[in-house]
Scaffold this active site. Sequence first.
Site, PDB file in Angstrom:
ATOM      1  N   GLY A 295       0.810  -1.216   0.000  1.00 14.22           N
ATOM      2  CA  GLY A 295       0.000   0.000   0.000  1.00 14.22           C
ATOM      3  C   GLY A 295       0.840   1.262   0.000  1.00 14.22           C
ATOM      4  O   GLY A 295       0.356   2.347  -0.282  1.00 14.22           O
TER       5      GLY A 295
ATOM      6  N   LYS B 166       9.906   2.257   0.047  1.00 17.69           N
ATOM      7  CA  LYS B 166       8.833   2.176   1.043  1.00 17.69           C
ATOM      8  C   LYS B 166       8.464   3.605   1.441  1.00 17.69           C
ATOM      9  O   LYS B 166       9.320   4.337   1.941  1.00 17.69           O
ATOM     10  CB  LYS B 166       9.374   1.402   2.254  1.00 17.69           C
ATOM     11  CG  LYS B 166       8.329   0.621   3.014  1.00 17.69           C
ATOM     12  CD  LYS B 166       8.978  -0.236   4.086  1.00 17.69           C
ATOM     13  CE  LYS B 166       8.066  -0.408   5.265  1.00 17.69           C
ATOM     14  NZ  LYS B 166       8.706  -1.123   6.373  1.00 17.69           N
TER      15      LYS B 166
ATOM     16  N   ASP C  45      -2.194   6.818   2.837  1.00 17.93           N
ATOM     17  CA  ASP C  45      -1.671   7.854   1.935  1.00 17.93           C
ATOM     18  C   ASP C  45      -0.449   7.380   1.148  1.00 17.93           C
ATOM     19  O   ASP C  45       0.129   8.129   0.369  1.00 17.93           O
ATOM     20  CB  ASP C  45      -1.331   9.130   2.721  1.00 17.93           C
ATOM     21  CG  ASP C  45      -0.265   8.890   3.788  1.00 17.93           C
ATOM     22  OD1 ASP C  45       0.215   7.730   3.922  1.00 17.93           O
ATOM     23  OD2 ASP C  45       0.101   9.847   4.487  1.00 17.93           O
TER      24      ASP C  45
ATOM     25  N   ARG D   3      14.458  -0.455   0.592  1.00 22.21           N
ATOM     26  CA  ARG D   3      14.653  -1.730   1.272  1.00 22.21           C
ATOM     27  C   ARG D   3      15.142  -2.765   0.273  1.00 22.21           C
ATOM     28  O   ARG D   3      14.672  -2.826  -0.859  1.00 22.21           O
ATOM     29  CB  ARG D   3      13.312  -2.161   1.879  1.00 22.21           C
ATOM     30  CG  ARG D   3      13.320  -3.524   2.495  1.00 22.21           C
ATOM     31  CD  ARG D   3      12.130  -3.688   3.415  1.00 22.21           C
ATOM     32  NE  ARG D   3      10.883  -3.903   2.676  1.00 22.21           N
ATOM     33  CZ  ARG D   3       9.695  -4.074   3.296  1.00 22.21           C
ATOM     34  NH1 ARG D   3       9.614  -4.053   4.612  1.00 22.21           N
ATOM     35  NH2 ARG D   3       8.606  -4.271   2.590  1.00 22.21           N
TER      36      ARG D   3
ATOM     37  N   ASP E 234       1.532 -11.630   6.859  1.00 22.30           N
ATOM     38  CA  ASP E 234       2.017 -10.787   5.753  1.00 22.30           C
ATOM     39  C   ASP E 234       3.386 -10.193   6.072  1.00 22.30           C
ATOM     40  O   ASP E 234       4.019  -9.602   5.196  1.00 22.30           O
ATOM     41  CB  ASP E 234       1.018  -9.661   5.438  1.00 22.30           C
ATOM     42  CG  ASP E 234       0.638  -8.854   6.662  1.00 22.30           C
ATOM     43  OD1 ASP E 234       0.108  -9.449   7.617  1.00 22.30           O
ATOM     44  OD2 ASP E 234       0.883  -7.636   6.676  1.00 22.30           O
TER      45      ASP E 234
HETATM   46  P1  AMP Z   1       2.457  -3.147   8.046  1.00 24.81           P
HETATM   47  O1  AMP Z   1       1.739  -3.138   9.354  1.00 24.81           O
HETATM   48  O2  AMP Z   1       3.479  -2.087   7.955  1.00 24.81           O
HETATM   49  O3  AMP Z   1       2.968  -4.496   7.710  1.00 24.81           O
HETATM   50  O4  AMP Z   1       1.368  -2.775   6.952  1.00 24.81           O
HETATM   51  C1  AMP Z   1       0.170  -3.497   6.809  1.00 24.81           C
HETATM   52  C2  AMP Z   1      -0.543  -3.102   5.541  1.00 24.81           C
HETATM   53  O5  AMP Z   1      -0.908  -1.726   5.588  1.00 24.81           O
HETATM   54  C3  AMP Z   1       0.262  -3.269   4.277  1.00 24.81           C
HETATM   55  O6  AMP Z   1      -0.598  -3.710   3.264  1.00 24.81           O
HETATM   56  C4  AMP Z   1       0.773  -1.881   4.008  1.00 24.81           C
HETATM   57  O7  AMP Z   1       1.049  -1.680   2.643  1.00 24.81           O
HETATM   58  C5  AMP Z   1      -0.412  -1.040   4.451  1.00 24.81           C
HETATM   59  N1  AMP Z   1       0.006   0.314   4.815  1.00 24.81           N
HETATM   60  C6  AMP Z   1       0.725   0.680   5.896  1.00 24.81           C
HETATM   61  N2  AMP Z   1       0.936   2.011   5.906  1.00 24.81           N
HETATM   62  C7  AMP Z   1       0.318   2.515   4.818  1.00 24.81           C
HETATM   63  C8  AMP Z   1       0.177   3.835   4.269  1.00 24.81           C
HETATM   64  N3  AMP Z   1       0.690   4.910   4.854  1.00 24.81           N
HETATM   65  N4  AMP Z   1      -0.528   3.949   3.106  1.00 24.81           N
HETATM   66  C9  AMP Z   1      -1.062   2.887   2.505  1.00 24.81           C
HETATM   67  N5  AMP Z   1      -0.963   1.620   2.968  1.00 24.81           N
HETATM   68  C10 AMP Z   1      -0.271   1.433   4.112  1.00 24.81           C
HETATM   69 MG    MG Z   2       3.947  -5.440   6.380  1.00 25.27          MG
END
Ligand code: AMP
Ligand code: MG
Length: 470
Positions: free
Chosen positions: A89, A105, A117, A168, A240
């Site tokens: 995302g 990232k 965002d 990354r 994930d």
């Molecule tokens: P994480 O907890 O960092 O592993 O993220 C979990 C999910 O949330 C993943 O699919 C990320 O891509 C999405 N995600 C986290 N932060 C953002 C952001 N600022 N904008 C869009 N998607 C996000």
């Molecule tokens: Mg993640």
Amino acid sequence: MSLHIPFENSYVDLPDRLFARQKPTPVRAPKLIAYNAALGTQLGITNASDDAELAQVFSGSSLADGSDPIAQLYAGHQFGNWNPQLGDGRAVLLGESEGYDIQLKGSGVTPFSRRGDGRSWLGPVLREYIVSEAMHAMGVPTTRALAAVETGETVFRERPQPGGILTRVASSHMRVGTFQILAARQDTEGLQALVEYACARHYPHASSSAELLEAVIARQAKLVAHWMAVGFIHGVMNTDNCTISGETIDYGPCAFMDTFHPGMVFSSIDHYGRYAYGNQPEISAWNMAQLATSLLPLEDNSDAAVQEFTKLVHAMPELIRTEWRTRFAAKLGISAMVAEDETLIADLLEIMTATKADFTNTFNALTDGAISETALSHHEDYQDWHHRWQTRLETETADPQEIMAKANPVRIPRNHQVEAMIQAALTGDHAPFHTLLAALEHPYAKDESFATFMAPPKPDEVVKQTFCGT
Ligand code: AMP
Ligand code: MG
């Protein structure tokens, strides 16, 4: 552009439902904070001396030749709850170089951004850079950090923050959740292609889903034992965030323990301690059970396959135990671990819990014979334990101190120091970032000039909570 990255793009040869073609979104005023030149060289990157150009490329503002950028699709269990679609995302895979993924990232929205965002603020970027590079220096399998860039844009979180982008590097970004999404969609064709791709990329000796599962389990067992041995708490071990390669990924609310406690939790969102320090081995096995489940459709869910996969997953706790025992035995100077050593280790950890001992410094004091300077030595059970330990070491032929020095990092990225570094960065001062990075480059080497980085936090410096990098 003079910067050259020898990009390959093998992931785009997979079925196109596994990704979305997505260019990073250019930023207003990219400024380079750090570039990992040694890693860059390892990746075959050349002509990387122009900071402005590096900032352009590693902010996603210019695309280097040969890049075919994508956002990857995946799903996952988050805190045990199934989320049918996640995906990159806020990340974009630029391509692969020398077999490694290079991913931005914080590079803007993608079709998988949901309500996010697509951006990141500077704090988590610098944090991940420091912690992932420290993990690598300690010898723990991990994604790496190639670059950190300030975007010159504001990101809105609880308050406005400066934006940042991390580059990354990973031996791949395939996760348990990448397999899960295909299984959930009953896409066996896609699943088969992904299994073949994962085997070819990471486990060339494996040629079936059972062999892939066994290989991933072995790597993940080693990984979680390694985390335990350096006092690392991942904080968000969702499926994930669990790689097929066996590398640590996603440095969000992670933390290294100062004071030892098996129930230690830092993540602000981990209300029930699912991902507490001492739970990590069990969660790792739980994640492998999810991988096993997602591979079953390829075997027509046959009874024989269910039995075989179950056996592999059920064998994992003992695999982890063996790895854990070996690592902790080495922390005590024991080279050839025997089953009884487990009690010796467990008893020490109990005394450490009772005395609120600093995890890292206790093992360093044991290595240096300086335990009398710690609270541990005053515990009523300590003398007896010490005697048992010394008696055990008498049976060792190798030099225990040498073994201990290699197994016990002297410096870890302590939360309060990481926090202080981020606070300085927010005022535009990046010197603490570079000093901290340098202090953690050789974590096993004693170095008086980095003595301050060995100090546990003072009471008012203790960081009680860590946050997701969003
Ligand atoms: P994480 O907890 O960092 O592993 O993220 C979990 C999910 O949330 C993943 O699919 C990320 O891509 C999405 N995600 C986290 N932060 C953002 C952001 N600022 N904008 C869009 N998607 C996000
Ligand atoms: Mg993640």
